[in-house]
Design an enzyme around this catalytic site. Sequence first.
Site, PDB file in Angstrom:
ATOM      1  N   GLY A  44       5.039 -34.495  -6.158  1.00 14.48           N
ATOM      2  CA  GLY A  44       4.420 -35.002  -7.370  1.00 14.48           C
ATOM      3  C   GLY A  44       5.331 -35.247  -8.411  1.00 14.48           C
ATOM      4  O   GLY A  44       6.458 -35.416  -8.271  1.00 14.48           O
ATOM      5  N   ASN A  45       4.947 -35.430  -9.754  1.00 18.31           N
ATOM      6  CA  ASN A  45       6.021 -35.599 -10.818  1.00 18.31           C
ATOM      7  C   ASN A  45       5.497 -34.797 -12.105  1.00 18.31           C
ATOM      8  O   ASN A  45       4.391 -34.290 -11.868  1.00 18.31           O
ATOM      9  CB  ASN A  45       6.126 -37.164 -11.161  1.00 18.31           C
ATOM     10  CG  ASN A  45       4.804 -37.643 -11.521  1.00 18.31           C
ATOM     11  OD1 ASN A  45       4.355 -37.482 -12.287  1.00 18.31           O
ATOM     12  ND2 ASN A  45       4.551 -38.837 -10.615  1.00 18.31           N
ATOM     13  N   ARG A  46       6.282 -35.092 -13.037  1.00 15.93           N
ATOM     14  CA  ARG A  46       6.033 -34.203 -14.159  1.00 15.93           C
ATOM     15  C   ARG A  46       5.251 -34.479 -15.276  1.00 15.93           C
ATOM     16  O   ARG A  46       4.799 -34.039 -16.402  1.00 15.93           O
ATOM     17  CB  ARG A  46       7.358 -33.800 -14.852  1.00 15.93           C
ATOM     18  CG  ARG A  46       8.283 -33.124 -13.960  1.00 15.93           C
ATOM     19  CD  ARG A  46       9.438 -32.789 -14.811  1.00 15.93           C
ATOM     20  NE  ARG A  46      10.685 -32.401 -14.109  1.00 15.93           N
ATOM     21  CZ  ARG A  46      10.813 -31.068 -13.586  1.00 15.93           C
ATOM     22  NH1 ARG A  46      10.090 -30.114 -13.798  1.00 15.93           N
ATOM     23  NH2 ARG A  46      11.962 -30.917 -12.798  1.00 15.93           N
TER      24      ARG A  46
END
Length: 400
Positions: free
Chosen positions: A210-212
């Site tokens: 995923g990402n932040r």
Amino acid sequence: MRLRNRHILLGITGGIAAYKIPLLVRFLKLEGAQVGIICTENALQFVTEKTLSVLSEKQVLTDFFDTDTGEWNHHVNLGLWADLMVIAPCGSNTMGKIVHGMCDNLLTTTIMSARCPVWIAPAMDLDMYQETSVQENISWLASNNYKILEATEGPLASGLSGKGRMQEPEEIFNQIIEYFNPSDTQWHKKKVLITAGPTHEPIDPVRFVGNRSTGLMGISIAERLWELGAEVELILGPTHLEPTYPISVHRIETALDMFEKCKELQPKMDIIIMAAAVADYRPENVAIEKIKKQEGKDFEIKWAENPDIVKSLSERKTKSQRIIGFALETNNSKENAIKKLNNKKLDCIILNNPSSKTGFASETNQVIMINKNGDEIETNLESKQEIANIIVNKLHDWIF
Ligand code: CTP
């Protein structure tokens, strides 16, 4: 909560109508506003400091220095803090001081330093109100960017009847609501699709890439558009956040889910805003069972390219549809954003750089907006809610 995160600075001067201001403070607080209050010395003859501070949940300011702590009540900071300043009731003395640039108290000094709109609600006895000097001051203020909330006619505290009554707190409140949420905006009934948040690309049943992104920027835009009467559909990736309003939310997990939902909703939309941080790649094969550790061996994933959702939506957009994208860049930011604007055939692109105060997982942001005609604006560092407001206002100018 139509005034959520709005900073409203009330100035109260000496006049009997001051007794009505606590009601205005209450109305503003119930709509989520942050209310600051500056009183002149005479105002406190008509309304108590305690009532105002309890209702506003803030210390009432009267002087340049806090008498308890000796701290300086910085008029410039107060003026910058405010999104709107309302002086109610405003007596002839304070009006005269503003007109003549006399800054002998915290209120007039702050008015002079304010960058936001300043509204003035005059209140006084009828003969005073008719006095030529007062009328000239009111005209001067009206033609110098002060908005006058004109006094009304009726019974006055003196026992006389005529023009000079401060507008009722409800009327002042309604104008504040209208100012922040204009009903004549073209967003009313517009169908807007917004994507927000990250995507999660599964590796196996318990792991993902995923990402932040938290989705806060996209959610803030969705909320602002909802406040302005747009019909909002929000496609939201995995995040703990959700909108405070009853917005129609479609929860998705992966880029492919988001793509499917976008394709389904696109035909009905007037405007699409792609704020989501979509993963460009996904693991080509998702293991059905949890992948076991293989001691002594590195682990490799084969990546498959995800569709470029916004590009694909642009290819099938109708003539009247408008599509807005975001760009997250760490180097050659503007050049890369303009490339994306052209390559993805967008109507506008909103560029942000990740840093400790901007981008993912931050409460604040700073953006550059560029449209396909090459017009451009750059914002200051602001809360994401304020950035959403600026974006929505600029899109309104550019799109409609
Ligand atoms: N976007 C999309 N589909 C993707 C990737 C991005 O629709 N698979 C959208 C984003 O929602 C955003 C815009 O494209 O509105 C730009 O996203 P960004 O991540 O900045 O750029 P990429 O196109 O992914 O290019 P790169 O990662 O190489 O900078």
